[in-house]
Design a protein around this motif. Structure first.
Motif, PDB file in Angstrom:
ATOM      1  N   CYS A   1      12.620  85.895  28.654  1.00 34.95           N
ATOM      2  CA  CYS A   1      11.309  85.304  28.446  1.00 34.95           C
ATOM      3  C   CYS A   1      11.140  84.062  29.322  1.00 34.95           C
ATOM      4  CB  CYS A   1      11.185  84.923  26.975  1.00 34.95           C
ATOM      5  SG  CYS A   1       9.577  84.327  26.525  1.00 34.95           S
TER       6      CYS A   1
ATOM      7  N   HIS B   1       9.987  87.395  19.889  1.00 36.99           N
ATOM      8  CA  HIS B   1      11.435  87.444  19.699  1.00 36.99           C
ATOM      9  C   HIS B   1      11.852  87.946  18.334  1.00 36.99           C
ATOM     10  CE1 HIS B   1      11.965  85.439  23.547  1.00 36.99           C
ATOM     11  NE2 HIS B   1      11.035  84.575  23.184  1.00 36.99           N
TER      12      HIS B   1
ATOM     13  N   CYS C   1      10.984  78.337  26.843  1.00 35.37           N
ATOM     14  CA  CYS C   1      11.756  79.501  26.400  1.00 35.37           C
ATOM     15  C   CYS C   1      12.861  79.857  27.404  1.00 35.37           C
ATOM     16  CB  CYS C   1      10.810  80.696  26.207  1.00 35.37           C
ATOM     17  SG  CYS C   1      11.078  81.579  24.668  1.00 35.37           S
TER      18      CYS C   1
ATOM     19  N   ILE D   1       8.269  82.079  29.062  1.00 36.38           N
ATOM     20  CA  ILE D   1       7.173  81.304  28.469  1.00 36.38           C
ATOM     21  C   ILE D   1       7.588  79.848  28.266  1.00 36.38           C
ATOM     22  CG2 ILE D   1       5.846  80.997  26.326  1.00 36.38           C
ATOM     23  CD1 ILE D   1       4.809  83.358  27.768  1.00 36.38           C
TER      24      ILE D   1
ATOM     25  N   HIS E   1       4.948  82.404  18.764  1.00 38.41           N
ATOM     26  CA  HIS E   1       5.550  83.082  19.915  1.00 38.41           C
ATOM     27  C   HIS E   1       6.917  83.669  19.541  1.00 38.41           C
ATOM     28  CE1 HIS E   1       7.095  83.947  23.881  1.00 38.41           C
ATOM     29  NE2 HIS E   1       8.161  83.213  23.601  1.00 38.41           N
TER      30      HIS E   1
HETATM   31 ZN   LIG Z   1      10.005  83.457  24.445  1.00 37.76          ZN
END
Ligand SMILES: [Zn+2]
Length: 71
Positions: free
Chosen positions: A17, A41, A8, A19, A36
């Protein structure tokens, strides 16, 4: 079969983010990334968006450091 991931951090967003999602197969990875993206988002779960997730898949494992370093 190698490891695949979507990071991400490659996609700048308003929430910075950090992740990264990894899995052994594309289907699992898209599924996890879609959840996710929708939860965090606010993306719509559409075939088009899943397609763009598919384009974002990279082989290997997420790097420890992203190009844009946080702190
Ligand atoms: Zn993300």
């Amino acid at each position: 079969m190698g490891r695949k991931f979507i990071d991400c951090r490659d996609y700048p967003s308003e929430m910075n983010c950090s992740i990264a999602i990894s899995a052994d197969n594309e289907k699992e990875l898209i599924e996890a990334a879609m959840q996710h993206a929708a939860a965090v988002h606010g993306h719509q779960d559409t075939p088009e968006f899943r397609n763009s997730l598919r384009q974002a898949i990279k082989d290997g494992t997420p790097p420890v450091d992203a190009q844009t370093r946080a702190a």
